[in-house]
Design a protein around this motif. Structure first.
Motif, PDB file in Angstrom:
ATOM      1  N   TYR A 227     -13.993 -31.738   7.687  1.00 43.60           N
ATOM      2  CA  TYR A 227     -13.927 -30.192   7.333  1.00 43.60           C
ATOM      3  C   TYR A 227     -12.889 -29.601   7.615  1.00 43.60           C
ATOM      4  O   TYR A 227     -12.217 -28.926   6.499  1.00 43.60           O
ATOM      5  CB  TYR A 227     -15.010 -29.545   8.172  1.00 43.60           C
ATOM      6  CG  TYR A 227     -14.856 -27.976   8.005  1.00 43.60           C
ATOM      7  CD1 TYR A 227     -15.292 -27.270   6.751  1.00 43.60           C
ATOM      8  CD2 TYR A 227     -14.560 -27.035   8.992  1.00 43.60           C
ATOM      9  CE1 TYR A 227     -15.445 -26.074   6.549  1.00 43.60           C
ATOM     10  CE2 TYR A 227     -14.419 -25.840   9.002  1.00 43.60           C
ATOM     11  CZ  TYR A 227     -14.548 -25.235   7.583  1.00 43.60           C
ATOM     12  OH  TYR A 227     -14.546 -23.761   7.643  1.00 43.60           O
ATOM     13  N   ARG A 228     -11.997 -29.793   8.477  1.00 45.94           N
ATOM     14  CA  ARG A 228     -10.797 -28.893   9.036  1.00 45.94           C
ATOM     15  C   ARG A 228      -9.893 -29.685   7.721  1.00 45.94           C
ATOM     16  O   ARG A 228      -8.767 -28.636   7.530  1.00 45.94           O
ATOM     17  CB  ARG A 228     -10.214 -29.444  10.137  1.00 45.94           C
ATOM     18  CG  ARG A 228      -9.055 -29.127  10.805  1.00 45.94           C
ATOM     19  CD  ARG A 228      -8.157 -29.555  12.034  1.00 45.94           C
ATOM     20  NE  ARG A 228      -7.810 -30.771  11.686  1.00 45.94           N
ATOM     21  CZ  ARG A 228      -7.512 -32.069  12.323  1.00 45.94           C
ATOM     22  NH1 ARG A 228      -7.314 -31.665  13.512  1.00 45.94           N
ATOM     23  NH2 ARG A 228      -7.219 -33.438  11.756  1.00 45.94           N
TER      24      ARG A 228
ATOM     25  N   LEU B 217     -18.292 -24.793   5.345  1.00 49.50           N
ATOM     26  CA  LEU B 217     -18.700 -24.927   6.729  1.00 49.50           C
ATOM     27  C   LEU B 217     -20.077 -25.274   6.903  1.00 49.50           C
ATOM     28  O   LEU B 217     -20.455 -26.172   7.851  1.00 49.50           O
ATOM     29  CB  LEU B 217     -18.159 -23.595   7.232  1.00 49.50           C
ATOM     30  CG  LEU B 217     -18.651 -23.506   8.795  1.00 49.50           C
ATOM     31  CD1 LEU B 217     -17.746 -24.569   9.653  1.00 49.50           C
ATOM     32  CD2 LEU B 217     -18.086 -22.160   9.513  1.00 49.50           C
ATOM     33  N   SER B 218     -20.905 -24.828   6.094  1.00 48.28           N
ATOM     34  CA  SER B 218     -22.402 -24.858   6.249  1.00 48.28           C
ATOM     35  C   SER B 218     -22.703 -26.473   6.071  1.00 48.28           C
ATOM     36  O   SER B 218     -23.763 -26.971   6.754  1.00 48.28           O
ATOM     37  CB  SER B 218     -23.206 -24.084   5.321  1.00 48.28           C
ATOM     38  OG  SER B 218     -23.095 -24.550   3.984  1.00 48.28           O
TER      39      SER B 218
ATOM     40  N   TRP C  28     -18.161 -31.059  18.423  1.00 47.96           N
ATOM     41  CA  TRP C  28     -17.422 -29.726  17.718  1.00 47.96           C
ATOM     42  C   TRP C  28     -16.897 -28.956  18.555  1.00 47.96           C
ATOM     43  O   TRP C  28     -17.105 -28.646  19.628  1.00 47.96           O
ATOM     44  CB  TRP C  28     -18.542 -28.827  16.852  1.00 47.96           C
ATOM     45  CG  TRP C  28     -17.636 -27.802  16.013  1.00 47.96           C
ATOM     46  CD1 TRP C  28     -17.033 -26.662  16.218  1.00 47.96           C
ATOM     47  CD2 TRP C  28     -17.614 -28.065  14.510  1.00 47.96           C
ATOM     48  NE1 TRP C  28     -16.648 -26.319  15.058  1.00 47.96           N
ATOM     49  CE2 TRP C  28     -16.921 -27.000  14.016  1.00 47.96           C
ATOM     50  CE3 TRP C  28     -18.317 -29.012  13.795  1.00 47.96           C
ATOM     51  CZ2 TRP C  28     -16.824 -26.805  12.704  1.00 47.96           C
ATOM     52  CZ3 TRP C  28     -17.989 -28.766  12.287  1.00 47.96           C
ATOM     53  CH2 TRP C  28     -17.132 -27.911  11.671  1.00 47.96           C
ATOM     54  N   PRO C  29     -15.111 -28.969  18.497  1.00 50.32           N
ATOM     55  CA  PRO C  29     -14.574 -28.102  19.536  1.00 50.32           C
ATOM     56  C   PRO C  29     -14.770 -26.527  19.581  1.00 50.32           C
ATOM     57  O   PRO C  29     -14.979 -26.213  18.613  1.00 50.32           O
ATOM     58  CB  PRO C  29     -13.059 -28.626  19.039  1.00 50.32           C
ATOM     59  CG  PRO C  29     -13.200 -28.827  17.705  1.00 50.32           C
ATOM     60  CD  PRO C  29     -14.624 -29.243  17.246  1.00 50.32           C
TER      61      PRO C  29
ATOM     62  N   ASP D 295     -12.315 -22.745  12.649  1.00 49.86           N
ATOM     63  CA  ASP D 295     -13.768 -22.654  13.047  1.00 49.86           C
ATOM     64  C   ASP D 295     -14.278 -23.363  14.337  1.00 49.86           C
ATOM     65  O   ASP D 295     -14.981 -23.641  14.370  1.00 49.86           O
ATOM     66  CB  ASP D 295     -14.626 -22.942  11.682  1.00 49.86           C
ATOM     67  CG  ASP D 295     -14.072 -21.877  10.732  1.00 49.86           C
ATOM     68  OD1 ASP D 295     -14.203 -20.918  10.528  1.00 49.86           O
ATOM     69  OD2 ASP D 295     -13.805 -22.536   9.448  1.00 49.86           O
ATOM     70  N   THR D 296     -13.045 -23.189  15.271  1.00 51.62           N
ATOM     71  CA  THR D 296     -13.506 -23.978  16.582  1.00 51.62           C
ATOM     72  C   THR D 296     -14.051 -22.793  17.311  1.00 51.62           C
ATOM     73  O   THR D 296     -13.159 -22.313  18.079  1.00 51.62           O
ATOM     74  CB  THR D 296     -12.269 -24.536  17.049  1.00 51.62           C
ATOM     75  OG1 THR D 296     -11.047 -23.733  17.066  1.00 51.62           O
ATOM     76  CG2 THR D 296     -11.906 -25.759  16.281  1.00 51.62           C
ATOM     77  N   THR D 297     -15.233 -22.189  17.425  1.00 51.15           N
ATOM     78  CA  THR D 297     -15.827 -21.328  18.054  1.00 51.15           C
ATOM     79  C   THR D 297     -16.842 -21.915  19.009  1.00 51.15           C
ATOM     80  O   THR D 297     -17.645 -22.785  18.363  1.00 51.15           O
ATOM     81  CB  THR D 297     -16.444 -20.185  17.248  1.00 51.15           C
ATOM     82  OG1 THR D 297     -17.479 -20.648  16.406  1.00 51.15           O
ATOM     83  CG2 THR D 297     -15.266 -19.508  16.293  1.00 51.15           C
ATOM     84  N   VAL D 298     -17.220 -21.012  19.905  1.00 50.38           N
ATOM     85  CA  VAL D 298     -18.520 -21.459  20.770  1.00 50.38           C
ATOM     86  C   VAL D 298     -19.736 -21.385  20.040  1.00 50.38           C
ATOM     87  O   VAL D 298     -20.561 -22.243  19.993  1.00 50.38           O
ATOM     88  CB  VAL D 298     -18.329 -20.474  22.115  1.00 50.38           C
ATOM     89  CG1 VAL D 298     -19.847 -20.795  22.784  1.00 50.38           C
ATOM     90  CG2 VAL D 298     -17.391 -20.934  23.182  1.00 50.38           C
TER      91      VAL D 298
END
Length: 285
Positions: free
Chosen positions: A150-151, A159-160, A212-213, A219-222
């Motif tokens: 994705y990145r 993203l979905s 997932w980071p 888009d590296t979110t909790v």
């Protein structure tokens, strides 16, 4: 759980826990083990037999070794090391599956999934390993990261699709009539097809890393990490479009690796911070 190399304190902590373990043979130990049955026997004695109350499910001989990975110096050691560890395990009277762990960089083609095949420049490395696994009924461990796909392709991958939140099929494979609603399935199924083409149609896949980071990249979110891992846990109960039935998966990683080198994202894959605080609530039930 998975350990990438034997660690005395971790193995002692796992003793009597009833937690199944993938124990890794570190890449640095491959040369010695590949060259000597006595070194392989000593490794099994010191790291497996010495912990009789640990449940060893797999021995992973090397991690992400590849002719094109920057660790090609280990390529010639992997299969003989697998064979020597397998022999040592059998001699000890143990029933532990011996295999190795690879990454999806070995794939040349992967889209659509039915086109999955190994790169020409890795076939001389992976094909003999596939033959060994097929003969011994062992699965291949594969590290699967939709995040990186994705990145690197945000213009073409939604993203979905990466987070298991697409409401319908995104990739319809014209050659197989199978549809993928998420990127994880597409990657795993491409690997299944690649194994078939390499003579490994009876080989199962264990996803030995995915996750997932939470910081340091696109888009590296909790919230996204929670979404990915929660949906992953529910999804893999049913397998993939190509292979139904539950799929064995290991979430990477338990802890953030705050002193790890490389890109910032490499430090932030954990479910927990280094001081053991949960970053988000995740249920494995």
């Amino acid at each position: 759980m998975r350990l990438y190399a034997p660690d005395q304190e971790a193995l002692q902590a796992l003793s009597g826990s009833n937690i199944e373990l993938i124990l890794g043979v570190s890449n640095e130990d491959l040369q010695g083990i590949s060259s000597s049955t006595s070194i392989a026997n000593d490794w099994v004695q010191n790291n497996v037999l010495a912990y009789s109350s640990v449940i060893f499910k797999y021995i992973s001989v090397g991690n992400e070794i590849s002719p094109i990975n920057g660790n090609s110096q280990y390529v010639n050691y992997v299969l003989p090391a697998i064979q020597n560890i397998q022999s040592a395990i059998a001699s000890a009277g143990l029933q532990i599956i011996v295999t190795t762990s690879v990454d999806t960089g070995l794939l040349g083609s992967s889209y659509p999934p039915s086109q999955g095949s190994f790169r020409d420049d890795v076939s001389s490395y992976i094909n003999p390993i596939i033959s060994f696994l097929a003969q011994n009924g062992a699965p291949l461990l594969v590290n699967v990261y939709p995040y990186f796909s994705y990145r690197d392709n945000t213009g073409s991958i939604d993203l979905s699709y990466a987070l298991f939140t697409s409401s319908s099929v995104v990739v319809q494979d014209p050659n197989s009539n199978l549809g993928c609603q998420n990127l994880f399935d597409a990657i795993v199924d491409a690997f299944y097809y690649a194994l078939e083409k390499a003579g490994g149609s009876n080989i199962g896949i264990v996803v030995s890393e995915t996750g997932w980071p939470t910081l340091g990249g696109t888009d590296t979110t909790v919230e996204n990490a929670l979404t990915y891992n929660s949906n992953l846990i529910q999804h893999v109960k049913n397998g993939t479009p190509k292979k139904s039935g539950s799929l064995e998966v290991y979430v990477f990683a338990m802890f953030d690796e705050n002193v790890k080198s490389g890109e910032e994202t490499e430090k932030h894959w954990g479910l927990f911070t280094p001081d053991k605080q949960a970053k988000y609530p995740l249920s494995f039930s």
